[in-house]
Design a protein around this motif. Structure first.
Motif, PDB file in Angstrom:
ATOM      1  N   ARG A 138       0.825  -1.213   0.000  1.00 44.70           N
ATOM      2  CA  ARG A 138       0.000   0.000   0.000  1.00 44.70           C
ATOM      3  C   ARG A 138       0.859   1.263   0.000  1.00 44.70           C
ATOM      4  O   ARG A 138       0.535   2.244  -0.681  1.00 44.70           O
ATOM      5  CB  ARG A 138      -0.937  -0.005   1.214  1.00 44.70           C
ATOM      6  N   ALA A 139       1.953   1.225   0.754  1.00 43.27           N
ATOM      7  CA  ALA A 139       2.840   2.393   0.806  1.00 43.27           C
ATOM      8  C   ALA A 139       3.517   2.632  -0.541  1.00 43.27           C
ATOM      9  O   ALA A 139       3.566   3.769  -1.034  1.00 43.27           O
ATOM     10  CB  ALA A 139       3.893   2.200   1.908  1.00 43.27           C
ATOM     11  N   ILE A 140       4.034   1.585  -1.167  1.00 42.83           N
ATOM     12  CA  ILE A 140       4.729   1.727  -2.454  1.00 42.83           C
ATOM     13  C   ILE A 140       3.754   2.135  -3.551  1.00 42.83           C
ATOM     14  O   ILE A 140       4.046   3.008  -4.373  1.00 42.83           O
ATOM     15  CB  ILE A 140       5.440   0.407  -2.815  1.00 42.83           C
ATOM     16  N   ARG A 141       2.570   1.533  -3.550  1.00 43.31           N
ATOM     17  CA  ARG A 141       1.581   1.876  -4.568  1.00 43.31           C
ATOM     18  C   ARG A 141       1.099   3.316  -4.403  1.00 43.31           C
ATOM     19  O   ARG A 141       0.943   4.055  -5.385  1.00 43.31           O
ATOM     20  CB  ARG A 141       0.401   0.905  -4.499  1.00 43.31           C
ATOM     21  N   GLY A 142       0.860   3.733  -3.163  1.00 47.25           N
ATOM     22  CA  GLY A 142       0.442   5.109  -2.915  1.00 47.25           C
ATOM     23  C   GLY A 142       1.509   6.112  -3.314  1.00 47.25           C
ATOM     24  O   GLY A 142       1.217   7.146  -3.937  1.00 47.25           O
ATOM     25  N   TYR A 143       2.772   5.789  -2.989  1.00 49.44           N
ATOM     26  CA  TYR A 143       3.880   6.667  -3.374  1.00 49.44           C
ATOM     27  C   TYR A 143       3.991   6.768  -4.896  1.00 49.44           C
ATOM     28  O   TYR A 143       4.151   7.861  -5.443  1.00 49.44           O
ATOM     29  CB  TYR A 143       5.182   6.126  -2.786  1.00 49.44           C
ATOM     30  N   SER A 144       3.865   5.646  -5.572  1.00 48.03           N
ATOM     31  CA  SER A 144       4.012   5.627  -7.032  1.00 48.03           C
ATOM     32  C   SER A 144       2.892   6.414  -7.701  1.00 48.03           C
ATOM     33  O   SER A 144       3.134   7.168  -8.652  1.00 48.03           O
ATOM     34  CB  SER A 144       4.024   4.182  -7.539  1.00 48.03           C
ATOM     35  N   LEU A 145       1.677   6.241  -7.229  1.00 45.91           N
ATOM     36  CA  LEU A 145       0.549   6.972  -7.819  1.00 45.91           C
ATOM     37  C   LEU A 145       0.671   8.475  -7.555  1.00 45.91           C
ATOM     38  O   LEU A 145       0.339   9.291  -8.423  1.00 45.91           O
ATOM     39  CB  LEU A 145      -0.771   6.444  -7.259  1.00 45.91           C
ATOM     40  N   LEU A 146       1.157   8.831  -6.374  1.00 47.60           N
ATOM     41  CA  LEU A 146       1.329  10.249  -6.050  1.00 47.60           C
ATOM     42  C   LEU A 146       2.400  10.883  -6.928  1.00 47.60           C
ATOM     43  O   LEU A 146       2.203  11.970  -7.486  1.00 47.60           O
ATOM     44  CB  LEU A 146       1.699  10.397  -4.572  1.00 47.60           C
ATOM     45  N   ILE A 147       3.533  10.190  -7.065  1.00 43.54           N
ATOM     46  CA  ILE A 147       4.642  10.726  -7.862  1.00 43.54           C
ATOM     47  C   ILE A 147       4.274  10.767  -9.347  1.00 43.54           C
ATOM     48  O   ILE A 147       4.672  11.688 -10.069  1.00 43.54           O
ATOM     49  CB  ILE A 147       5.907   9.882  -7.645  1.00 43.54           C
ATOM     50  N   ALA A 148       3.497   9.777  -9.812  1.00 42.32           N
ATOM     51  CA  ALA A 148       3.111   9.743 -11.226  1.00 42.32           C
ATOM     52  C   ALA A 148       2.263  10.951 -11.608  1.00 42.32           C
ATOM     53  O   ALA A 148       2.261  11.362 -12.774  1.00 42.32           O
ATOM     54  CB  ALA A 148       2.349   8.454 -11.534  1.00 42.32           C
ATOM     55  N   SER A 149       1.554  11.529 -10.651  1.00 44.01           N
ATOM     56  CA  SER A 149       0.707  12.696 -10.937  1.00 44.01           C
ATOM     57  C   SER A 149       1.373  14.015 -10.538  1.00 44.01           C
ATOM     58  O   SER A 149       0.724  15.054 -10.573  1.00 44.01           O
ATOM     59  CB  SER A 149      -0.635  12.556 -10.193  1.00 44.01           C
ATOM     60  N   THR A 150       2.640  13.958 -10.143  1.00 48.93           N
ATOM     61  CA  THR A 150       3.359  15.164  -9.718  1.00 48.93           C
ATOM     62  C   THR A 150       4.193  15.714 -10.867  1.00 48.93           C
ATOM     63  O   THR A 150       5.029  14.987 -11.412  1.00 48.93           O
ATOM     64  CB  THR A 150       4.276  14.852  -8.523  1.00 48.93           C
ATOM     65  N   PRO A 151       4.016  16.972 -11.253  1.00 48.23           N
ATOM     66  CA  PRO A 151       4.846  17.550 -12.318  1.00 48.23           C
ATOM     67  C   PRO A 151       6.319  17.600 -11.911  1.00 48.23           C
ATOM     68  O   PRO A 151       6.641  17.888 -10.751  1.00 48.23           O
ATOM     69  CB  PRO A 151       4.266  18.963 -12.494  1.00 48.23           C
ATOM     70  N   ALA A 198      19.302  15.201 -10.561  1.00 49.91           N
ATOM     71  CA  ALA A 198      19.240  13.744 -10.751  1.00 49.91           C
ATOM     72  C   ALA A 198      18.205  13.122  -9.823  1.00 49.91           C
ATOM     73  O   ALA A 198      17.483  12.194 -10.216  1.00 49.91           O
ATOM     74  CB  ALA A 198      20.613  13.122 -10.504  1.00 49.91           C
ATOM     75  N   ALA A 199      18.109  13.637  -8.603  1.00 47.29           N
ATOM     76  CA  ALA A 199      17.104  13.120  -7.666  1.00 47.29           C
ATOM     77  C   ALA A 199      15.694  13.396  -8.182  1.00 47.29           C
ATOM     78  O   ALA A 199      14.802  12.551  -8.058  1.00 47.29           O
ATOM     79  CB  ALA A 199      17.303  13.753  -6.289  1.00 47.29           C
ATOM     80  N   THR A 200      15.489  14.563  -8.753  1.00 49.61           N
ATOM     81  CA  THR A 200      14.167  14.895  -9.302  1.00 49.61           C
ATOM     82  C   THR A 200      13.774  13.933 -10.411  1.00 49.61           C
ATOM     83  O   THR A 200      12.660  13.400 -10.427  1.00 49.61           O
ATOM     84  CB  THR A 200      14.164  16.337  -9.845  1.00 49.61           C
ATOM     85  N   LEU A 201      14.694  13.700 -11.351  1.00 45.27           N
ATOM     86  CA  LEU A 201      14.400  12.788 -12.457  1.00 45.27           C
ATOM     87  C   LEU A 201      14.237  11.352 -11.970  1.00 45.27           C
ATOM     88  O   LEU A 201      13.417  10.596 -12.498  1.00 45.27           O
ATOM     89  CB  LEU A 201      15.520  12.867 -13.499  1.00 45.27           C
ATOM     90  N   SER A 202      15.009  10.957 -10.956  1.00 41.54           N
ATOM     91  CA  SER A 202      14.919   9.595 -10.433  1.00 41.54           C
ATOM     92  C   SER A 202      13.580   9.362  -9.745  1.00 41.54           C
ATOM     93  O   SER A 202      12.925   8.333  -9.948  1.00 41.54           O
ATOM     94  CB  SER A 202      16.059   9.334  -9.437  1.00 41.54           C
ATOM     95  N   ILE A 203      13.163  10.331  -8.919  1.00 43.29           N
ATOM     96  CA  ILE A 203      11.917  10.185  -8.176  1.00 43.29           C
ATOM     97  C   ILE A 203      10.728  10.085  -9.128  1.00 43.29           C
ATOM     98  O   ILE A 203       9.833   9.241  -8.950  1.00 43.29           O
ATOM     99  CB  ILE A 203      11.738  11.361  -7.204  1.00 43.29           C
ATOM    100  N   THR A 204      10.711  10.932 -10.142  1.00 48.27           N
ATOM    101  CA  THR A 204       9.588  10.906 -11.086  1.00 48.27           C
ATOM    102  C   THR A 204       9.621   9.681 -11.989  1.00 48.27           C
ATOM    103  O   THR A 204       8.585   9.281 -12.532  1.00 48.27           O
ATOM    104  CB  THR A 204       9.588  12.172 -11.954  1.00 48.27           C
ATOM    105  N   GLY A 205      10.800   9.083 -12.177  1.00 49.01           N
ATOM    106  CA  GLY A 205      10.905   7.928 -13.067  1.00 49.01           C
ATOM    107  C   GLY A 205      10.655   6.593 -12.399  1.00 49.01           C
ATOM    108  O   GLY A 205      10.541   5.561 -13.081  1.00 49.01           O
ATOM    109  N   VAL A 206      10.573   6.578 -11.059  1.00 51.51           N
ATOM    110  CA  VAL A 206      10.413   5.324 -10.329  1.00 51.51           C
ATOM    111  C   VAL A 206       9.015   4.745 -10.495  1.00 51.51           C
ATOM    112  O   VAL A 206       8.833   3.531 -10.631  1.00 51.51           O
ATOM    113  CB  VAL A 206      10.732   5.552  -8.825  1.00 51.51           C
ATOM    114  N   SER A 207       7.994   5.598 -10.493  1.00 53.05           N
ATOM    115  CA  SER A 207       6.612   5.144 -10.372  1.00 53.05           C
ATOM    116  C   SER A 207       6.194   4.193 -11.488  1.00 53.05           C
ATOM    117  O   SER A 207       5.580   3.144 -11.226  1.00 53.05           O
ATOM    118  CB  SER A 207       5.670   6.348 -10.334  1.00 53.05           C
ATOM    119  N   ASN A 208       6.515   4.525 -12.724  1.00 51.23           N
ATOM    120  CA  ASN A 208       6.069   3.703 -13.855  1.00 51.23           C
ATOM    121  C   ASN A 208       6.657   2.303 -13.789  1.00 51.23           C
ATOM    122  O   ASN A 208       5.943   1.300 -13.947  1.00 51.23           O
ATOM    123  CB  ASN A 208       6.467   4.386 -15.162  1.00 51.23           C
TER     124      ASN A 208
END
Length: 331
Positions: A138-151, A198-208
């Motif tokens: 639940r934590a990983i899925r919630g994090y991924s969905l949140l980051i996927a919708s974050t510009p 690099a952290a910004t690109l990494s965080i946004t690229g993890v979710s998919n």
């Protein structure tokens, strides 16, 4: 076997050349249809008003305004086939030289982000799939969905505000310290300036990658051969290592190399926020300044990187799944 590999490489090479040609045509058409006036964008309306008609005509000739678009494209294509991508109208340097400098900065940044996002997304996806429905999932899925919708630009601004403005532990931007000569810049200086972008690109690229790996891992854990392995008394992590990794690795490779285009696209906004002198920032400057030769060169180089990434993924499939190496297809 050698003939099969050569045929495979030849088909991919022809496909890449045709795609690059199509990309160049579309890019040139979009730039030509842009409402931006290169003279006003780079000289200014006030300066244009003070110029004579002869000076304006020289500027129109320099920026290619008075040349028909089809003629300009054919001239550019003729030079490009000879390896000459033209001269940047903004930097007053050969396009290849500008791209070489900017690309070295961007590859360093995007390479770090690409590896981190791939490894973290893969591991998080496996953990979420193994522990489906539990707290970790639940934590990983919630994090991924949140980051996927974050510009990406909003996340970049947030990290900049926290780590630079509030904590003051990381530099505010650029790729090297201000006021330091190139000979005095160390590798650690470059790493320190690349941490936030690099952290910004990494965080946004993890979710998919994490979400897709999770779904695949859930299917694997519910398969008949995993149920049989559980009946034999194998532990969960032994099942993951022996049966899960190989089956989930193939789609993960596809997603990882497909994410190259996402990282390149995200780097355009991220480099703008952090004033990072990479290829993305140069692309924005070329687009807003109607620097057609530079924009065409950047577009072709980035498209070639994406196509080469997909080609490398196809080659790695054979190492992961022997059926592909023998000419078959995975089920």
């Amino acid at each position: 076997m050698i003939k099969h590999h050569l045929l495979f490489a030849g088909k991919n090479l022809i496909r890449m050349v045709l795609l690059l040609f199509a990309v160049s045509v579309v890019t040139f058409a979009l730039v030509s249809a842009s409402p931006i006036d290169p003279l006003q964008a780079n000289v200014g309306q006030a300066a244009l008003g003070a110029m004579s008609e002869e000076q304006k005509e020289k500027l129109r000739s320099y920026w290619g305004v008075d040349t028909p678009p089809v003629e300009r494209y054919l001239n550019w294509m003729t030079d490009a086939l000879r390896g000459d991508l033209g001269t940047s109208l903004l930097y007053r340097q050969p396009v290849t030289r500008v791209i070489a400098v900017k690309l070295s900065n961007s590859l360093f940044l995007m390479g770090i982000a690409w590896i981190l996002s791939g490894v973290l997304g893969f591991l998080l996806g496996i953990i979420a799939g193994v522990f489906k429905g539990r707290l970790a999932d639940r934590a990983i899925r919630g994090y991924s969905l949140l980051i996927a919708s974050t510009p990406a630009f909003w996340l970049a601004l947030l990290l900049l505000m926290v780590f630079t403005v509030w904590l003051k532990v990381l530099p505010i931007g650029l790729s090297v310290p201000i006021g330091v000569e190139a000979s005095g810049v160390t590798f650690l200086d470059r790493v320190r300036h690349a941490i936030l972008p690099a952290a910004t690109l990494s965080i946004t690229g993890v979710s998919n990658i994490a979400l897709h790996t999770r779904e695949k891992m859930i299917d694997i854990m519910a398969s008949d051969y995993v149920l049989f392995a559980r009946a034999r008394g194998e532990s969960t992590w032994k099942i993951v290592l022996r049966h899960g990794l190989r089956n989930v690795l193939l789609p993960a490779i596809t997603l990882q190399f497909a994410s190259i285009s996402e990282i390149i696209g995200g780097s355009v906004l991220v480099e703008q926020v952090f004033s990072y002198p990479g290829l993305g920032q140069a692309a924005v400057a070329a687009g807003t300044g109607s620097d057609v030769p530079l924009l065409m060169g950047i577009t072709l180089i980035t498209a070639a990187i994406v196509f080469l990434g997909n080609f490398a993924a196809n080659l790695l499939y054979g190492a992961v799944d022997p059926r592909i190496r023998k000419g078959g297809r995975p089920k």
